[in-house]
Design a protein around this motif. Structure first.
Motif, PDB file in Angstrom:
ATOM      1  N   MET A  87      41.610  40.348  43.997  1.00 55.86           N
ATOM      2  CA  MET A  87      40.475  40.780  43.549  1.00 55.86           C
ATOM      3  C   MET A  87      40.889  42.096  43.147  1.00 55.86           C
ATOM      4  O   MET A  87      40.273  42.716  41.978  1.00 55.86           O
ATOM      5  CB  MET A  87      39.432  40.994  44.614  1.00 55.86           C
ATOM      6  N   GLY A  88      41.613  43.104  43.763  1.00 58.82           N
ATOM      7  CA  GLY A  88      42.126  44.516  43.554  1.00 58.82           C
ATOM      8  C   GLY A  88      43.000  44.325  41.993  1.00 58.82           C
ATOM      9  O   GLY A  88      42.647  45.427  41.137  1.00 58.82           O
ATOM     10  N   MET A  89      43.787  43.379  41.803  1.00 59.71           N
ATOM     11  CA  MET A  89      44.416  43.544  40.485  1.00 59.71           C
ATOM     12  C   MET A  89      43.622  43.062  39.294  1.00 59.71           C
ATOM     13  O   MET A  89      43.945  43.434  38.316  1.00 59.71           O
ATOM     14  CB  MET A  89      45.734  42.493  40.582  1.00 59.71           C
ATOM     15  N   VAL A  90      42.722  42.050  39.611  1.00 58.33           N
ATOM     16  CA  VAL A  90      41.892  41.758  38.537  1.00 58.33           C
ATOM     17  C   VAL A  90      40.815  42.971  38.006  1.00 58.33           C
ATOM     18  O   VAL A  90      40.398  43.127  36.893  1.00 58.33           O
ATOM     19  CB  VAL A  90      41.050  40.321  38.720  1.00 58.33           C
ATOM     20  N   SER A  91      40.717  43.592  39.058  1.00 63.80           N
ATOM     21  CA  SER A  91      39.462  44.905  38.999  1.00 63.80           C
ATOM     22  C   SER A  91      40.273  46.119  38.380  1.00 63.80           C
ATOM     23  O   SER A  91      39.382  47.005  37.920  1.00 63.80           O
ATOM     24  CB  SER A  91      38.789  45.024  40.180  1.00 63.80           C
ATOM     25  N   GLY A  92      41.722  46.108  38.404  1.00 66.75           N
ATOM     26  CA  GLY A  92      42.511  47.272  37.888  1.00 66.75           C
ATOM     27  C   GLY A  92      42.843  48.203  38.908  1.00 66.75           C
ATOM     28  O   GLY A  92      42.951  49.312  38.371  1.00 66.75           O
ATOM     29  N   ILE A  93      42.748  48.049  40.301  1.00 64.63           N
ATOM     30  CA  ILE A  93      42.892  48.875  41.119  1.00 64.63           C
ATOM     31  C   ILE A  93      44.263  48.699  41.752  1.00 64.63           C
ATOM     32  O   ILE A  93      44.934  49.572  42.577  1.00 64.63           O
ATOM     33  CB  ILE A  93      41.818  48.892  42.439  1.00 64.63           C
ATOM     34  N   LEU A  94      44.912  47.533  41.449  1.00 62.36           N
ATOM     35  CA  LEU A  94      46.264  47.262  41.828  1.00 62.36           C
ATOM     36  C   LEU A  94      47.236  46.715  40.914  1.00 62.36           C
ATOM     37  O   LEU A  94      46.410  45.976  39.936  1.00 62.36           O
ATOM     38  CB  LEU A  94      46.124  46.437  43.397  1.00 62.36           C
TER      39      LEU A  94
END
Length: 384
Positions: free
Chosen positions: A338-345
């Motif tokens: 979820m973090g990588m898809v949301s642009g925070i990871l």
């Protein structure tokens, strides 16, 4: 006399196998599986086989869960060392004569092409839980050092392939065991503080660190590019930043209630890359919106909390450590994806449990669920 020869019914035969299964955990998995099937039907509509393959993979994972749940934790303990040594041996074999695809050497042909790093997602926490079980009541700082070495060997071999996503999952599972075993806070806080400082420095000096020609030590070029792309995806919106930008557009366009099932334009017009695998969360968010995301997050939190409750109630140190580590694998999967898809990871190859398409990951999840069910089952049988 006839009663002596009466054969037990199928229900009577299955009853001992089903006795002690954890209902709340099974319910959380059922909710996630339903969400996964709905999402796969929509996002994989252009490729009809994806939905049926995903359903087949779920049935396979369920079968594996059922089988593993029948193995008592004491028996799982005996598998720890052989599975760890077998996994490390295969990782070494991959490094020597593995199969290279897209610049990564992650596979080996043993009659069937397999990815040995997947074995360590379960083998690593098993091994460390076995180690601390053997040292119970006499733990010393040296024991944590040995555990760190046992963890570093497979993580280093996996990173060399390179496979940062799987290395992260194995590292998270291993560190969870070490932490739950009683790692002193004075050894936990310094690396956390150093990590936060490093992140702050990278963000603060992004323009200099990500300038053309600058190379970072330790990381591969593609790993450095992923971090720099995360910090500013607009530098290459049609190239390296395309995945992140399109994912954020899809998530944002979903709004509060989403565009509706099968109505996602970003998804069905092929703007979301890997929409059935790594970026399936973007496709889900577009169609089900914030409300759907909250449902998914609550379901994952419920699964994690139930797993931790099973760990807390386990009767042996081995069972507690293993259940805690397996639970943290589920958390890491969901949080990182979820973090990588949301642009925070940074973008790494980590699927979203039960939602993303993928047979190997689903097998690993089935084994993890089976271990949790086995531990919960053993506790209930003891109490009865």
């Amino acid at each position: 006399m006839a009663a002596v020869f009466d054969k037990p019914t199928i229900r009577q035969r299955l009853a001992p196998m089903l006795q002690g299964f954890d209902g709340p955990l099974a319910f959380a998995v059922f909710l996630l599986a339903c969400a996964g099937l709905l999402t796969m039907y929509s996002s994989g509509y252009a490729n009809g086989a994806r939905f049926y393959d995903h359903a087949r993979n779920m049935l396979l994972a369920g079968s594996i869960m059922f089988v593993v749940a029948q193995i008592p934790p004491q028996r799982l303990l005996s598998f720890a060392v052989p599975l760890y040594l077998f996994g490390v041996a295969l990782l070494v074999a991959v490094a020597v004569f593995g199969i290279t695809k897209k610049g990564a050497k992650r596979w080996i042909n043993l009659g069937v092409v397999i990815q040995p790093s997947e074995i360590m997602k379960i083998g690593m926490p098993l091994m460390l839980a076995w180690w601390f079980q053997k040292r119970e009541g006499q733990l010393r700082p040296l024991d944590f050092l040995v555990a760190g070495v046992l963890l570093a060997i497979p993580v280093g071999l996996i990173m060399k392939q390179p496979d940062l996503g799987t290395a992260l999952l194995v590292l998270a599972a291993g560190m969870a065991v070490i932490f739950f075993a009683g790692l002193p806070w004075k050894l936990v806080i310094p690396p956390v503080v150093l990590g936060l400082v490093a992140v702050g420095l990278i963000v603060g000096f992004e323009s200099q660190l990500c300038a053309d020609g600058v190379r970072w030590p330790v990381l591969h070029d593609y790993q450095q590019q992923r971090i720099c792309t995360l910090l500013d995806p607009t530098k290459d919106p049609l190239g390296k930043g395309f995945h992140i930008i399109q994912g954020m557009i899809a998530i944002g366009s979903g709004g509060l209630l989403g565009k509706g099932f099968m109505q996602g334009t970003q998804t069905h017009l092929d703007f979301i890359p890997e929409r059935t695998t790594d970026f399936v969360f973007a496709a889900y968010s577009e169609e089900f919106g914030l409300a759907g995301n909250l449902f998914l997050i609550v379901a994952f939190l419920f699964l994690v909390l139930r797993g931790l409750a099973i760990a807390l109630e386990a009767s042996t140190l081995f069972s507690r450590l293993l259940a805690g580590a397996v639970t943290m694998i589920f958390f890491t999967y969901a949080f990182v994806n979820m973090g990588m898809v949301s642009g925070i990871l940074p973008v790494v190859g980590v699927p979203l449990p039960f939602i993303s398409y993928g047979g190997t990951a689903m097998v690993t999840l089935g084994m993890g669920l089976g271990i949790l069910m086995s531990i919960a089952k053993s506790k209930r049988l003891v109490q009865s």
